[in-house]
Motif scaffolding. Structure first.
Motif, PDB file in Angstrom:
ATOM      1  N   THR A   1       0.851  -1.191   0.000  1.00  0.00           N
ATOM      2  CA  THR A   1       0.000   0.000   0.000  1.00  0.00           C
ATOM      3  C   THR A   1       0.885   1.239   0.000  1.00  0.00           C
ATOM      4  O   THR A   1       1.793   1.343   0.834  1.00  0.00           O
ATOM      5  CB  THR A   1      -0.926   0.018   1.225  1.00  0.00           C
ATOM      6  OG1 THR A   1      -1.860  -1.056   1.118  1.00  0.00           O
ATOM      7  CG2 THR A   1      -1.702   1.325   1.307  1.00  0.00           C
TER       8      THR A   1
ATOM      9  N   ALA B   1      -4.483  -2.763  10.434  1.00  0.00           N
ATOM     10  CA  ALA B   1      -5.606  -3.675  10.655  1.00  0.00           C
ATOM     11  C   ALA B   1      -6.005  -4.445   9.403  1.00  0.00           C
ATOM     12  O   ALA B   1      -6.886  -5.313   9.466  1.00  0.00           O
ATOM     13  CB  ALA B   1      -6.803  -2.885  11.175  1.00  0.00           C
ATOM     14  N   ASP B   2      -5.371  -4.149   8.278  1.00  0.00           N
ATOM     15  CA  ASP B   2      -5.750  -4.746   6.994  1.00  0.00           C
ATOM     16  C   ASP B   2      -4.827  -5.918   6.672  1.00  0.00           C
ATOM     17  O   ASP B   2      -3.640  -5.741   6.386  1.00  0.00           O
ATOM     18  CB  ASP B   2      -5.660  -3.680   5.901  1.00  0.00           C
ATOM     19  CG  ASP B   2      -6.208  -4.156   4.568  1.00  0.00           C
ATOM     20  OD1 ASP B   2      -6.389  -5.378   4.393  1.00  0.00           O
ATOM     21  OD2 ASP B   2      -6.442  -3.299   3.694  1.00  0.00           O
TER      22      ASP B   2
ATOM     23  N   GLU C   1      -4.107   8.223  10.750  1.00  0.00           N
ATOM     24  CA  GLU C   1      -5.309   7.413  10.520  1.00  0.00           C
ATOM     25  C   GLU C   1      -5.072   6.373   9.430  1.00  0.00           C
ATOM     26  O   GLU C   1      -5.501   5.211   9.553  1.00  0.00           O
ATOM     27  CB  GLU C   1      -6.470   8.331  10.130  1.00  0.00           C
ATOM     28  CG  GLU C   1      -7.794   7.615   9.937  1.00  0.00           C
ATOM     29  CD  GLU C   1      -8.937   8.561   9.609  1.00  0.00           C
ATOM     30  OE1 GLU C   1     -10.033   8.065   9.275  1.00  0.00           O
ATOM     31  OE2 GLU C   1      -8.733   9.786   9.684  1.00  0.00           O
ATOM     32  N   ALA C   2      -4.367   6.760   8.369  1.00  0.00           N
ATOM     33  CA  ALA C   2      -4.097   5.836   7.269  1.00  0.00           C
ATOM     34  C   ALA C   2      -3.232   4.664   7.735  1.00  0.00           C
ATOM     35  O   ALA C   2      -3.462   3.509   7.357  1.00  0.00           O
ATOM     36  CB  ALA C   2      -3.428   6.576   6.122  1.00  0.00           C
TER      37      ALA C   2
ATOM     38  N   GLY D   1      -5.215   2.162   9.677  1.00  0.00           N
ATOM     39  CA  GLY D   1      -6.010   1.316   8.796  1.00  0.00           C
ATOM     40  C   GLY D   1      -5.185   0.220   8.159  1.00  0.00           C
ATOM     41  O   GLY D   1      -5.641  -0.928   8.047  1.00  0.00           O
ATOM     42  N   SER D   2      -3.951   0.536   7.755  1.00  0.00           N
ATOM     43  CA  SER D   2      -3.102  -0.477   7.135  1.00  0.00           C
ATOM     44  C   SER D   2      -2.686  -1.546   8.144  1.00  0.00           C
ATOM     45  O   SER D   2      -2.501  -2.708   7.793  1.00  0.00           O
ATOM     46  CB  SER D   2      -1.873   0.164   6.494  1.00  0.00           C
ATOM     47  OG  SER D   2      -1.001   0.694   7.473  1.00  0.00           O
TER      48      SER D   2
END
Length: 244
Positions: free
Chosen positions: A13, A43-44, A36-37, A40-41
């Motif tokens: 990513t 948790a992905d 924030e980004a 998110g990564s």
């Protein structure tokens, strides 16, 4: 938005700093969006690693003096990069100044192209590289850190690699990234997480031991008369009063 929409390619990513109007300076907004980004990564499960890059000829110009983040928020962002259970790779093909070097110091691997230049300019503004010392000092050559912290001199990608600021100085940053990203794609998620914990342990210890003191020191410097003169002079494109 100051952060472009993420791009995804075979487990990688890419987050792109995309605020050319202020040379991707670290505004409160950019720090919040990037924090924030990254969360998110983390948790992905489809994300194996993160690449951090930029638009324009500047990776990051340091703090946005017109809308700076709180020092604690910037420290939290750098620590999030270090503590992310996935590698973070910086791709730099432009200029990096002041707080931007803190982002590089937090990344696990960094590749810089020949157009890159670097400088720790804080002392010229009546400030000091306070909170960015958390990821930088555990990784930089001590004699080089002393020189560039004190003088604010500009240096190139080859010197940045020599002193430990970046991993690779390359004629073609994208070509140099190919084997790095291939290696990360071949590694298991568990293997990457465990390996990153080994190489970041000292850096995280720096955060846990010194963050509170350096946040307070940074805030005091920013509130000082000399810093106000330095930042005003910078915005007015003139020498500050102390220049001899």
């Amino acid at each position: 938005m100051t952060l472009a929409a993420p791009a995804h390619d075979r487990g990688i990513t890419t987050f792109t700093l995309d605020s050319p109007a202020n040379r991707n300076a670290l505004s409160a907004r950019l720090v919040g969006e990037l924090t924030e980004a990254l969360a998110g990564s983390a948790a992905d499960d489809t994300v194996r690693a993160v690449v951090l890059t930029h638009t324009g000829n500047t990776f990051c110009a340091g703090a946005d003096l017109t809308a700076p983040p709180e020092p604690a928020a910037f420290v939290a962002l750098m620590r999030a990069i270090v503590a992310l259970p996935k590698p973070v790779v910086a791709r730099v093909t432009g200029h990096v100044r002041a707080g931007g070097l803190g982002l590089l110091g937090a990344c696990d691997i960094s590749v810089a192209g020949p157009e890159s230049s670097f400088a720790l300019t804080e002392s010229r503004l009546g400030l000091a590289p306070a909170v960015i010392s958390l990821p930088l000092l555990p990784r930089l050559d001590p004699r080089a850190a002393a020189r560039y912290y004190l003088t604010g001199e500009r240096f190139d990608a080859v010197e940045a690699a020599r002193i430990g600021l970046v991993s690779v100085a390359a004629e073609d940053a994208d070509k140099a990234l190919v084997p790095v990203l291939d290696g990360l794609r071949r590694a298991s998620p568990q293997g990457l997480k465990a390996s990153k914990e080994l190489v970041t342990a000292t850096v995280l210890q720096s955060f846990d031991s010194h963050a509170e003191d350096l946040i307070a020191r940074s805030a005091a410097l920013f509130a000082s008369d000399e810093a106000r003169e330095g930042m005003t002079a910078f915005l007015e494109r003139r020498d500050p009063a102390w220049v001899l």
